[in-house]
Motif scaffolding. Structure first.
Motif, PDB file in Angstrom:
ATOM      1  N   ARG A 138       0.794  -1.230   0.000  1.00 47.28           N
ATOM      2  CA  ARG A 138       0.000   0.000   0.000  1.00 47.28           C
ATOM      3  C   ARG A 138       0.827   1.281   0.000  1.00 47.28           C
ATOM      4  O   ARG A 138       1.841   1.399   0.701  1.00 47.28           O
ATOM      5  N   ILE A 159     -10.623   1.237  16.654  1.00 48.70           N
ATOM      6  CA  ILE A 159      -9.645   1.441  17.729  1.00 48.70           C
ATOM      7  C   ILE A 159      -9.379   2.935  17.956  1.00 48.70           C
ATOM      8  O   ILE A 159      -9.068   3.351  19.060  1.00 48.70           O
ATOM      9  N   PHE A 204     -16.187   1.414  10.503  1.00 46.81           N
ATOM     10  CA  PHE A 204     -17.119   0.284  10.549  1.00 46.81           C
ATOM     11  C   PHE A 204     -18.565   0.760  10.629  1.00 46.81           C
ATOM     12  O   PHE A 204     -19.404   0.111  11.234  1.00 46.81           O
ATOM     13  N   GLY A 241      -7.334  -8.708   2.956  1.00 49.76           N
ATOM     14  CA  GLY A 241      -7.367  -7.969   4.220  1.00 49.76           C
ATOM     15  C   GLY A 241      -8.791  -7.639   4.641  1.00 49.76           C
ATOM     16  O   GLY A 241      -9.147  -7.765   5.819  1.00 49.76           O
ATOM     17  N   HIS A 292     -10.411 -10.995   5.779  1.00 53.72           N
ATOM     18  CA  HIS A 292      -9.904 -11.379   7.115  1.00 53.72           C
ATOM     19  C   HIS A 292     -10.606 -10.575   8.204  1.00 53.72           C
ATOM     20  O   HIS A 292     -11.123 -11.122   9.179  1.00 53.72           O
ATOM     21  N   GLY A 293     -10.561  -9.256   8.034  1.00 56.34           N
ATOM     22  CA  GLY A 293     -11.130  -8.382   9.060  1.00 56.34           C
ATOM     23  C   GLY A 293     -12.633  -8.564   9.191  1.00 56.34           C
ATOM     24  O   GLY A 293     -13.182  -8.498  10.288  1.00 56.34           O
ATOM     25  N   ALA A 344     -13.343 -11.733  11.117  1.00 55.38           N
ATOM     26  CA  ALA A 344     -13.059 -11.523  12.548  1.00 55.38           C
ATOM     27  C   ALA A 344     -14.192 -10.733  13.206  1.00 55.38           C
ATOM     28  O   ALA A 344     -14.582 -11.009  14.349  1.00 55.38           O
ATOM     29  N   LEU A 372      -8.414 -16.035  17.668  1.00 55.52           N
ATOM     30  CA  LEU A 372      -8.758 -16.278  16.262  1.00 55.52           C
ATOM     31  C   LEU A 372      -7.743 -17.193  15.592  1.00 55.52           C
ATOM     32  O   LEU A 372      -6.568 -17.185  15.928  1.00 55.52           O
ATOM     33  N   PHE A 390      -6.984 -17.566   8.675  1.00 57.25           N
ATOM     34  CA  PHE A 390      -8.118 -17.829   7.796  1.00 57.25           C
ATOM     35  C   PHE A 390      -7.614 -18.389   6.474  1.00 57.25           C
ATOM     36  O   PHE A 390      -6.566 -17.985   5.978  1.00 57.25           O
ATOM     37  N   LEU A 392      -1.622  -4.063   8.216  1.00 51.55           N
ATOM     38  CA  LEU A 392      -2.344  -2.923   8.790  1.00 51.55           C
ATOM     39  C   LEU A 392      -3.379  -2.425   7.797  1.00 51.55           C
ATOM     40  O   LEU A 392      -3.238  -2.601   6.592  1.00 51.55           O
ATOM     41  N   CYS A 418      -6.757  -5.079  17.447  1.00 49.79           N
ATOM     42  CA  CYS A 418      -6.889  -4.561  16.093  1.00 49.79           C
ATOM     43  C   CYS A 418      -8.306  -4.883  15.650  1.00 49.79           C
ATOM     44  O   CYS A 418      -8.786  -5.989  15.875  1.00 49.79           O
ATOM     45  N   ARG A 419      -8.968  -3.923  15.038  1.00 48.68           N
ATOM     46  CA  ARG A 419     -10.345  -4.145  14.611  1.00 48.68           C
ATOM     47  C   ARG A 419     -10.438  -4.372  13.098  1.00 48.68           C
ATOM     48  O   ARG A 419     -11.475  -4.746  12.593  1.00 48.68           O
ATOM     49  N   CYS A 420      -9.335  -4.100  12.384  1.00 46.16           N
ATOM     50  CA  CYS A 420      -9.401  -4.143  10.919  1.00 46.16           C
ATOM     51  C   CYS A 420      -8.945  -5.464  10.313  1.00 46.16           C
ATOM     52  O   CYS A 420      -9.538  -5.949   9.362  1.00 46.16           O
ATOM     53  N   THR A 421      -7.849  -6.008  10.786  1.00 45.65           N
ATOM     54  CA  THR A 421      -7.144  -7.047  10.025  1.00 45.65           C
ATOM     55  C   THR A 421      -7.533  -8.469  10.391  1.00 45.65           C
ATOM     56  O   THR A 421      -7.126  -9.399   9.693  1.00 45.65           O
ATOM     57  N   GLY A 422      -8.236  -8.649  11.504  1.00 45.86           N
ATOM     58  CA  GLY A 422      -8.480 -10.011  11.973  1.00 45.86           C
ATOM     59  C   GLY A 422      -7.202 -10.699  12.415  1.00 45.86           C
ATOM     60  O   GLY A 422      -7.182 -11.904  12.624  1.00 45.86           O
ATOM     61  N   TYR A 423      -6.121  -9.903  12.528  1.00 44.91           N
ATOM     62  CA  TYR A 423      -4.794 -10.329  13.018  1.00 44.91           C
ATOM     63  C   TYR A 423      -4.022 -11.247  12.065  1.00 44.91           C
ATOM     64  O   TYR A 423      -2.830 -11.465  12.256  1.00 44.91           O
ATOM     65  N   HIS A 424      -4.718 -11.778  11.058  1.00 44.57           N
ATOM     66  CA  HIS A 424      -4.100 -12.773  10.177  1.00 44.57           C
ATOM     67  C   HIS A 424      -2.762 -12.271   9.630  1.00 44.57           C
ATOM     68  O   HIS A 424      -1.714 -12.916   9.780  1.00 44.57           O
TER      69      HIS A 424
END
Lengths: 783, 161
Positions: free
Chosen positions: A15, A198, A250, A672, A675-676, A679, A714, A717, B100, B137-143
């Motif tokens: 990015r 966050i 979100f 990404g 994944h998010g 979660a 978690l 995935f 991120l 972290c709320r975005c990435t699901g930590y993966h």
């Protein structure tokens, strides 16, 4: 102008956003400092419902460094209450005023009563403690079904807690249930969750000599500008709203918040910048929340598995006030209530209800996670009732790929899909026979493992204005998206988008799109967003709309630039404009690749040289893109869980997702988002729950008692995809920001039921916390 | 609270003397007094870890310690870990692995991961996940965060094969 050879679109480019973010150089709202800034702290109601008897701010005002304390009465000059902008169409909506600072009464814990403004961020919090508010407590209602039954009323002047009733129906429902040989009914609860980015919210308002600049952590700077202007009684061009780096949203930052209005109003009154940064405790109490629906769901089917009728009656707990979209949110689910199935009759009845809780509004998925949860849980329930394998039942009802574009009973047309393909692909990764053997073996060892599926579609890419605007379903939101593509003297490019990304990576994705079409490297394409003072009017980022609408707008604007550039090249090289192609970084003449001009050379002509006769100088174009339809991503997810039957604790062992969001622009970003999204869905299914007690006190007021999933809860995935381009935009893309969240909760829930089936647990509602799962097991065993 | 204390901190190698209220949180001293805004605040309860910095080599949540308690300490923030032209392997790895999205948790996440790799240069996936469970972290699901930490570990000190 011929098609370009794609080079960057489809590639997993890392990015453009990241260098500033990984080095701590990004500027979020609290990182911005203006000279002379004053701090604001809000005095908030500890009562869920009360009359304000008196407010004594004397002690607070007497504190050193305090410049002002304002209450609702001081703000009597504002142009109106906070807006409900997009209401469900064609029905009456009870909409009592919702003021930036409460007037006369408070309706939920956290309702702001006064604001203290002073020199120091710590001192204003001390001073807020010194504001003495006398409350006369009033009766409280927190249960939406009780609230519908009668008093006490959240807004006594209405004589009811009902906000509205709205129905979307298509097909012959009675005939469908008459044809059904089996009808099942379930009570499906989709509990309240918090958006919980966050970065909490924050504002910095700067009034100077008639103009207001508002920095706000928002997803919708243009809407905020409009309503700041309206409520402050000023003209729109005198207001500039900037969304700086925004630390996640979100949906919770798709809003017009009272603090935005108060800060602007106070800055104008005091002639100084005013800053407020939300604490997490405030965020949990007053930043809008999501879901909170109780549905009675009826499904009818023939013995051969054909679903004949589907009826959903939703009681939607909307909290204490209507905010920007509050009563519309459940309606968004209604359009895809039948999921990816050919169901001849589908009806959704929604009743909105006031309670003494924080308002609900858009949270990731907004109505569609609820709809998907219902249909996918019901498919499993029906499969069990019919004795048909649950995947086989799905396959028998899938809308076949030959039917696309597919008109469905709810009145919308699904753009494209291939549901069998995504399920087939999923099963390439999940060997179901092997799983069943393993499951049986584990059960002998006392391990309760289960698998759950979710085959979903959703509606997103919010636009087109013909449907979202007054002439369509008439929610009053003319949704489209804008872009301005500017080529500079040197051939470098700046793109202005009306979307307002806050983590999605659109600076990169948009640069990839532009780079290919102009034959330049993405590194020389800068994307500017989130500033009403630059670029055209915009509509913001939410509803998985930014690529399908904003990206498409950029395509169109770029193609206009390309067309003009081709004319310049044609004139310079004495060729026909239609023979100019973009290849290997050059605009060249078809058939003679050595004859060509770079974008920099073309820009040189456009700005410094002589453009062809009759052409304006310069090289930039603007577009407003209004697509013909929504987009409908889809896919198939599988979740495998272990349930500890002694404690009720659920662990996600494996999660496999096959998603289809059309043509990929940047696979890294897509993964990404998925994944998010997953979660977020697992979080809701297993851990998260906004809880109020019977007195309307918020039990989950911080991250100590609102359980966000951590890395430790978690799994990694496993992702795969199919590609079914959307026909409604040139990119062939669909949205992907919400898909994972929409798909995940039923996959998890169905997995838990599958694990507990031998113990007699055949149905369970979220959240699947240890206590609830344990109780379900105990109750089943006692039967 | 008009009384003030003088605190001497060494932050990213530079010594600073600041006068603060005794109650001032270290995170506010770093952000508002020293202008190091890369360290973020995401909660009021030491839950989210966005404010993680290194204090005398240990990862600490700078919202949970007073500036005065850090008297004489060596502090490293994200700005001191690596800059635009001198990225730390973890910064590079978060970039490469798309670790991120909104970036708000990222500095704290990277600082926590850096402390982990100091202690355990080759953590397993489960060890990474456990070590980061104080950072939300709320975005990435930590993966991809987990991928990034493991890839940085590999880059920093390849396991002899």
């Amino acid at each position: 102008m011929s098609a370009t050879t794609e080079r960057h679109v489809g590639q997993p480019l890392r990015r453009k956003e990241d260098p500033r973010l990984i080095t701590g150089k990004a500027r979020y709202i609290d990182d911005i400092a203006l000279p002379g800034t004053l701090w604001a702290a809000f005095v908030r109601s500890p009562e869920a419902h009360a009359r304000i008897v008196s407010i004594d701010a004397g002690a607070a005002r007497a504190r050193p460094g305090v410049h002002a304390v304002y209450t609702g009465a001081d703000m009597a000059d504002i142009g109106g209450p906070l807006p409900l902008a997009w209401a469900p169409p064609g029905v009456q909506v009870n909409n009592p005023p919702h003021w930036p600072l409460a007037r006369a009464s408070v309706k939920h814990v956290g309702d702001p009563v006064a604001v203290v403004i002073g020199d120091d961020r710590y001192a204003v919090v001390d001073a807020a403690e010194d504001v003495v508010v006398e409350y006369d407590p009033l009766p409280v209602v927190t249960d939406p079904e009780q609230a519908l039954a009668g008093a006490p009323f959240v807004h006594p002047e209405l004589g009811t807690n009902q906000v509205h009733q709205w129905t979307l129906a298509g097909g012959e429902l009675e005939a469908g249930f008459a044809e059904a040989e089996v009808t099942i009914e379930r009570r499906v609860v989709n509990h309240r969750i918090a958006g919980a980015p966050i970065e909490p919210r924050g504002v910095l308002a700067d009034y100077r000599a008639g103009t207001i600049t508002l920095y706000s952590s928002t997803q919708v700077p243009h809407f905020v500008r409009l309503f700041v202007a309206l409520l402050l009684g000023t003209s729109e061009e005198k207001v500039r709203v900037i969304a700086p780096e925004v630390g996640g949203g979100f949906g919770s930052k798709l809003q017009i918040y009272g603090e935005e209005i108060v800060a602007c109003w106070a800055s104008r009154r005091l002639g100084r910048p005013v800053k407020w940064v939300e604490t997490r405790s405030e965020n949990m109490a007053v930043t809008h929340q999501g879901r909170d629906q109780i549905a009675t769901v009826r499904m009818g089917a023939r013995r051969d598995g054909k679903i004949t009728a589907y009826h959903v009656q939703i009681v939607a707990d909307l909290g204490a006030y209507n905010m920007l979209l509050t009563p519309l949110i459940p309606s968004l689910g209604a359009f895809v209530m039948g999921g990816c199935y050919r169901i001849p009759a589908v009806r959704t009845d929604i009743t909105g209800v006031f309670t003494n809780k924080c308002p609900t509004d858009a949270i990731r998925g907004a109505g569609r996670p609820e709809a998907t949860h219902m249909i996918e849980v019901m498919m499993d329930q029906m499969a069990r009732e019919l004795g048909i394998d649950r995947l086989e039942l799905r396959r028998r009802n899938f809308i076949p790929k030959e039917d696309f574009p597919a008109a469905v009973a709810t009145g919308v047309v699904y753009d494209s899909g291939d549901y069998h393909a995504s399920l087939d692909k999923l099963l390439e990764h999940v060997d179901l026979d092997a799983f069943r053997q393993e499951q049986a073996r584990l059960r002998e060892q006392g391990v309760h493992r289960g698998i759950g599926f979710s085959t979903y579609t959703e509606i997103c890419g919010l636009a087109p204005s013909r449907i979202t605007g007054p002439a369509g379903v008439g929610v009053g939101a003319g949704l489209w998206e804008s872009a301005l593509v500017r080529v500079h003297n040197t051939g470098a490019v700046t793109v202005y988008t009306g979307t307002s990304p806050h983590g999605q990576g659109l600076e990169t994705a948009f640069a990839q799109i532009v780079a290919d079409r102009l034959g330049v490297d993405p590194s020389v394409v800068e994307v500017i967003h989130g500033d009403t003072g630059t670029g055209p009017e915009g509509r913001g980022t939410y509803g998985s709309r930014s690529l399908a609408n904003g990206g498409e707008a950029i395509v169109k604007a770029t193609d206009k630039v390309v067309a003009k550039a081709a004319k310049i090249v044609a004139a310079e090289l004495e060729a026909a404009p239609e023979d100019i192609v973009v290849r290997d970084g050059k605009f060249s003449v078809k058939g003679s690749p050595d004859k060509g001009m770079t974008l920099a050379e073309i820009a040189g002509v456009a700005y410094i040289g002589a453009v062809p006769e009759g052409m304006e100088p310069g090289l930039e174009e603007t577009t407003f893109n209004d697509p013909e339809n929504f987009v409908f991503p889809f896919g198939a997810h599988a979740c495998i869980v272990d349930v500890d039957v002694a404690t009720g604790k659920v662990d996600v062992v494996r999660y496999v997702a096959v998603d289809d969001c059309g043509n990929p622009v940047n696979p890294l970003l897509i993964a990404g988002q998925i994944h998010g999204g997953i979660a977020y869905g697992i979080g809701q299914a297993l851990y998260e729950h906004v809880v109020y007690d019977d007195d309307g006190q918020l039990v989950t007021g911080s991250f100590v008692n609102y359980a966000l999933p951590t890395a430790a809860e978690l799994p990694s995935f496993e992702l795969d995809h199919t590609v079914t381009p959307s026909p409604v935009n040139a990119l062939g893309v669909k949205g992907v920001g919400e898909a994972g969240t929409i798909a995940a909760t039923p996959a998890v829930t169905n997995a838990v039921v599958d694990a507990l089936e031998p113990l007699g647990v055949h149905y369970i509602n979220m959240p699947l916390t240890p206590m609830r799962v344990w109780r379900a097991i105990e109750e089943a065993q006692a039967r | 609270m008009s009384n003030r204390v003088t605190v001497t901190l060494t932050v990213n190698g530079s010594e600073h003397e600041i006068e603060v209220e005794p109650r001032r949180l270290l995170v506010h001293a770093l952000r508002d007094d020293l202008g190091l805004t890369g360290t973020h605040v995401g909660c009021d309860t030491s839950s989210c870890g966005a404010c993680t910095v290194h204090l005398d080599g240990l990862a600490v949540k700078s919202c949970t310690i007073l500036a005065a308690q850090a008297e004489g300490a060596q502090i490293t923030t994200i700005e001191g870990l690596g800059g635009e032209h001198s990225l730390h392997p973890l910064q590079e790895a978060f970039w490469n692995e798309h670790g991120l999205q909104c970036g708000y948790c990222t500095p704290g996440m990277i600082m926590a991961a850096a402390a982990l790799l100091e202690e355990n240069p080759h953590p397993s996936e489960a060890e990474v996940r456990r070590a980061l469970d104080g950072n939300l972290c709320r975005c990435t699901g930590y993966h991809n965060i987990v991928r990034a930490v493991q890839s940085a570990a590999q880059a920093q000190a390849p396991v002899a094969s």
